[in-house]
Design a protein around this motif. Structure first.
Motif, PDB file in Angstrom:
ATOM      1  N   LYS A   5       0.824  -1.211   0.000  1.00 23.39           N
ATOM      2  CA  LYS A   5       0.000   0.000   0.000  1.00 23.39           C
ATOM      3  C   LYS A   5       0.860   1.264   0.000  1.00 23.39           C
ATOM      4  CE  LYS A   5      -4.216  -1.357   2.387  1.00 23.39           C
ATOM      5  NZ  LYS A   5      -5.061  -0.999   3.523  1.00 23.39           N
ATOM      6  N   ARG A  41      -7.283  -2.318  -0.446  1.00 25.06           N
ATOM      7  CA  ARG A  41      -7.453  -0.973  -1.004  1.00 25.06           C
ATOM      8  C   ARG A  41      -6.130  -0.234  -0.969  1.00 25.06           C
ATOM      9  NH1 ARG A  41     -13.013   1.464   1.030  1.00 25.06           N
ATOM     10  NH2 ARG A  41     -12.011   3.192   0.002  1.00 25.06           N
ATOM     11  N   ARG A  42      -6.071   0.835  -1.735  1.00 23.93           N
ATOM     12  CA  ARG A  42      -4.840   1.636  -1.717  1.00 23.93           C
ATOM     13  C   ARG A  42      -4.704   2.373  -0.387  1.00 23.93           C
ATOM     14  NH1 ARG A  42      -5.976   5.121  -6.743  1.00 23.93           N
ATOM     15  NH2 ARG A  42      -8.171   5.345  -6.468  1.00 23.93           N
TER      16      ARG A  42
END
Length: 180
Positions: A19, A74-75
């Protein structure tokens, strides 16, 4: 280990590193895009090199993004912060010209490479896909550093001015990314 201290529930160290590095690549893309725009006037001989570096960074972001997708993650929350900060840094150093552009790359890549090597060491025995992703990227990041360092030499005004500011900013973004 400091890298592990800030993991969210259900998140692995590899997840967090992917991430943060994905967000960092977005920042690098924005740095090079802004610098490239200004380099057309301030350092036209660097445009092709900036295009090459930009293509590398897009590929890196894509690799980290694919690994996040594979992990169903998710980022990083710092993704847009990295983008805005990168664009701002790229604009300021692009306006300043060729030596400032090169000094910025040297400073960023020095910090990024140190972190990526530490990440690789931490992940090598516990998360092979994350470690392999890092391995594919490190050589190009080293190339960016070395080519830019050769362009400016070891001494001069821009490295002296830019290095501490950019190094601190890069460290801060990584620190925030590991905690957001």
């Amino acid at each position: 280990m400091a890298l592990v201290a800030w993991l969210k529930a259900g998140e692995t160290l590899g997840d967090r590193v992917m991430k943060v590095d994905h967000a960092g690549e977005q920042g690098a893309i924005c740095v090079y895009r802004a610098q490239r725009w200004w380099a057309r006037w301030r350092a036209p001989e660097m445009v092709a090199e900036l295009d090459e570096f930009l293509a590398h960074e897009r590929g890196h972001r894509s690799r980290f993004g694919a690994e996040l997708l594979r992990r169903n993650r998710r980022r990083c929350r710092s993704y847009y912060f990295c983008a805005v900060g990168g664009f701002t840094l790229g604009t300021l150093t692009g306006i300043a010209g060729r030596h400032a552009i090169a000094a910025t790359t040297v400073a960023i890549e020095r910090i990024v490479l140190r972190h990526m090597h530490a990440q690789l060491q931490a992940l090598d025995s516990i998360d092979q896909p994350a470690a392999d992703t890092l391995r594919t990227i490190i050589a190009e990041e080293q190339e960016h550093h070395d080519r830019s360092a050769a362009r400016i030499g070891a001494h001069g005004l821009w490295p002296t001015l830019i290095d501490p500011v950019v190094a601190f900013s890069t460290e801060t973004v990584i620190w925030l990314g590991m905690r957001l």
